[in-house]
Design a protein around this motif. Sequence first.
Motif, PDB file in Angstrom:
ATOM      1  N   ILE A 193       0.865  -1.179   0.000  1.00 25.02           N
ATOM      2  CA  ILE A 193       0.000   0.000   0.000  1.00 25.02           C
ATOM      3  C   ILE A 193       0.899   1.224   0.000  1.00 25.02           C
ATOM      4  CG2 ILE A 193      -1.618   1.352   1.392  1.00 25.02           C
ATOM      5  CD1 ILE A 193      -2.929  -1.229   2.215  1.00 25.02           C
ATOM      6  N   TYR A 194       0.673   2.110  -0.974  1.00 27.26           N
ATOM      7  CA  TYR A 194       1.511   3.288  -1.138  1.00 27.26           C
ATOM      8  C   TYR A 194       0.736   4.525  -0.706  1.00 27.26           C
ATOM      9  CZ  TYR A 194       4.450   0.223  -3.924  1.00 27.26           C
ATOM     10  OH  TYR A 194       5.252  -0.806  -4.338  1.00 27.26           O
ATOM     11  N   LEU A 197       0.035  10.026  -3.569  1.00 24.48           N
ATOM     12  CA  LEU A 197      -0.026   9.833  -5.007  1.00 24.48           C
ATOM     13  C   LEU A 197       1.272   9.221  -5.514  1.00 24.48           C
ATOM     14  CD1 LEU A 197      -1.653  13.250  -5.988  1.00 24.48           C
ATOM     15  CD2 LEU A 197      -2.803  11.041  -5.718  1.00 24.48           C
ATOM     16  N   VAL A 198       1.151   8.226  -6.392  1.00 25.73           N
ATOM     17  CA  VAL A 198       2.316   7.563  -6.968  1.00 25.73           C
ATOM     18  C   VAL A 198       2.133   7.512  -8.475  1.00 25.73           C
ATOM     19  CG1 VAL A 198       3.696   5.458  -7.032  1.00 25.73           C
ATOM     20  CG2 VAL A 198       2.596   6.163  -4.898  1.00 25.73           C
ATOM     21  N   HIS A 199       3.136   7.975  -9.224  1.00 27.43           N
ATOM     22  CA  HIS A 199       3.036   7.961 -10.688  1.00 27.43           C
ATOM     23  C   HIS A 199       3.070   6.540 -11.219  1.00 27.43           C
ATOM     24  CE1 HIS A 199       4.777   8.212 -14.823  1.00 27.43           C
ATOM     25  NE2 HIS A 199       3.815   9.109 -14.937  1.00 27.43           N
ATOM     26  N   ASP A 200       3.985   5.747 -10.736  1.00 23.88           N
ATOM     27  CA  ASP A 200       4.100   4.355 -11.182  1.00 23.88           C
ATOM     28  C   ASP A 200       4.800   3.572 -10.083  1.00 23.88           C
ATOM     29  OD1 ASP A 200       4.500   1.913 -12.363  1.00 23.88           O
ATOM     30  OD2 ASP A 200       5.130   2.741 -14.302  1.00 23.88           O
ATOM     31  N   TYR A 201       4.016   2.807  -9.321  1.00 20.97           N
ATOM     32  CA  TYR A 201       4.598   2.098  -8.179  1.00 20.97           C
ATOM     33  C   TYR A 201       5.580   1.017  -8.632  1.00 20.97           C
ATOM     34  CZ  TYR A 201       1.291  -1.730  -9.092  1.00 20.97           C
ATOM     35  OH  TYR A 201       0.583  -2.750  -9.663  1.00 20.97           O
ATOM     36  N   ALA A 245       6.412   1.733   0.168  1.00 24.79           N
ATOM     37  CA  ALA A 245       5.150   1.089   0.526  1.00 24.79           C
ATOM     38  C   ALA A 245       5.031   0.986   2.035  1.00 24.79           C
ATOM     39  CB  ALA A 245       5.071  -0.299  -0.094  1.00 24.79           C
ATOM     40  N   ASP A 246       3.805   1.149   2.512  1.00 21.22           N
ATOM     41  CA  ASP A 246       3.501   0.884   3.915  1.00 21.22           C
ATOM     42  C   ASP A 246       3.211  -0.605   4.024  1.00 21.22           C
ATOM     43  OD1 ASP A 246       2.581   0.642   6.479  1.00 21.22           O
ATOM     44  OD2 ASP A 246       1.109   2.263   6.355  1.00 21.22           O
ATOM     45  N   PRO A 252      -1.674  -1.800   7.451  1.00 20.20           N
ATOM     46  CA  PRO A 252      -1.575  -0.492   6.786  1.00 20.20           C
ATOM     47  C   PRO A 252      -2.964   0.005   6.384  1.00 20.20           C
ATOM     48  CG  PRO A 252      -1.042  -2.232   5.244  1.00 20.20           C
ATOM     49  CD  PRO A 252      -1.228  -2.897   6.583  1.00 20.20           C
ATOM     50  N   VAL A 253      -3.067   1.291   6.136  1.00 17.74           N
ATOM     51  CA  VAL A 253      -4.357   1.898   5.786  1.00 17.74           C
ATOM     52  C   VAL A 253      -4.346   2.321   4.321  1.00 17.74           C
ATOM     53  CG1 VAL A 253      -5.935   3.813   6.217  1.00 17.74           C
ATOM     54  CG2 VAL A 253      -4.764   2.698   8.135  1.00 17.74           C
ATOM     55  N   ARG A 254      -5.306   1.782   3.571  1.00 22.56           N
ATOM     56  CA  ARG A 254      -5.532   2.255   2.205  1.00 22.56           C
ATOM     57  C   ARG A 254      -6.706   3.222   2.246  1.00 22.56           C
ATOM     58  NH1 ARG A 254      -6.159  -2.328  -0.676  1.00 22.56           N
ATOM     59  NH2 ARG A 254      -4.085  -2.204  -1.621  1.00 22.56           N
TER      60      ARG A 254
END
Length: 517
Positions: free
Chosen positions: A291-292, A295-299, A306-307, A312-314
Amino acid sequence: MQHFSRLCMLAAALLASSPVSAAEPVPAVYAQHCASCHGADRLGGSGPALLPENLERLRKPEALKVIANGRAASQMPGFGDKLSAAEIQALADFVYTPPASVPAWGLAEIAASRIEHFKAGSLPDTPAFKADLLNLFVVVETGDHHATLFDGDSFTPIHRFQTRFALHGGPKFTPDGRYVYFASRDGWIAKFDIWNLKTTHEIRAGINTRNLAVSGDGRYVIVGNYLPQTLLVLDAADLTPLKLIEAKDDTGKRSRVSAVYDAAPRKSFIAALKDVKEVWEIPYSDDHEPIYPGLVHDYRMAEALADKGPFPVRRIPLADYLDDFYFDQSYTHLMGASREGGKGQVINLDARMKVADLDLPGMPHLGSGITWEYQGRPVMATPNLKSGVVSIIDMKNWQVIKRIDTLGPGFFMRSHENTPYAWTDNFMSPAKDTLSIIDKRSLEVVRTLTPAPGKTAAHVEFTRDGRYALVSIWEMDGALVIYDAATFAEVKRLPMSKPSGKYNVYNKTTRSAGTSH
């Protein structure tokens, strides 16, 4: 002494308008007669917490009577012979006034509250009674704060035991049905071993709690709190605290937790926030995807960290608040609404976005919704807390295909896969003593029952096979009434002390389409 000092400071603001004389200020009266049971800081002890959030169900006129006359079937004595009417009024005003600052209730306080009655795994692994372990009910009796373990085959009580004050949010079972967890409005979480008829562990997860959920693998319990504004993850085996999550958005705005539920097919918890326009998904499996945050352009390019958790919380941003919701049977979609009324919304949890609006005026009680197949399509039905109507929603296109008029606003709706009927109460109306029975094939009300004229009838639940429906007469001198679900004939009636919810082990652990999850 530190708690008492804060109490005195809070009371000072009340003294100018209080009818109590300077010789008997509110803190002194409270300290002498109330603090030993309810705590010097009003956070509770052997008695419940005396804070506005915890007293929502007790109106102030009724509170005056309780202070003066005591409360039946409890340890609360009456003080009418010790306090004047002015002192009683001042005490009531005092406990309905928020504290000057939010009381601390972090991991240290939580861990210190934990009680281990029996070590995890120390009790026998064979039931202490003979019954179909999957056709048992837990019946919550709010009149005197007890619960009854009830045999769904013989319709007889097996064991009655005391609970914490004011259970709230519904008990939740482990997947095998052996253990059940209770949450009280005061934040106490209790684990009860059904097979051995024993409470094994207790812990105070918060000061004002909404509800709890048990993970689909039976490893974790999560608790959602109004006060403080947190989610707490516990080890299901012994209620050891594992993680405390503050309910707030990226800007730091805090929120009460409206509800938290297990989404077992997703291996995650879903939490709704009352004051922030987000819904949260919290994975609990060891192999969950990364879970990132933000905002992520391309994980795939490792542009963000990443959490990895645990828990983790999405965050799923919404256009409106959501504090009451229901899942479709696949747990892909979440149907939610704000208690402020207006349109509901459908959230696709995979796409992490709203995909449709729901035309649900008034105050739909989606948390009490049920589903079934109608003319080859899945539909969801929800009662309404403000309008005498049950809305039927096509879950393919999210359109309301019919509104069924009832005798008044209702709270609970239930059915079962093996019955063609859905039962709903008229809990919020003058017709609260009636139940409306809807034919799921014709979408028409086909029968009205009045189990006890003039007394509230509510919260239907079915036996494991769907042959019988159990109804609560929600009064101090109430009863549990069993009906034949096919003929609507009364089969048996047992006296109980204001029975509220009834929870069948099989229906809950198999996530029956006819009951809330």
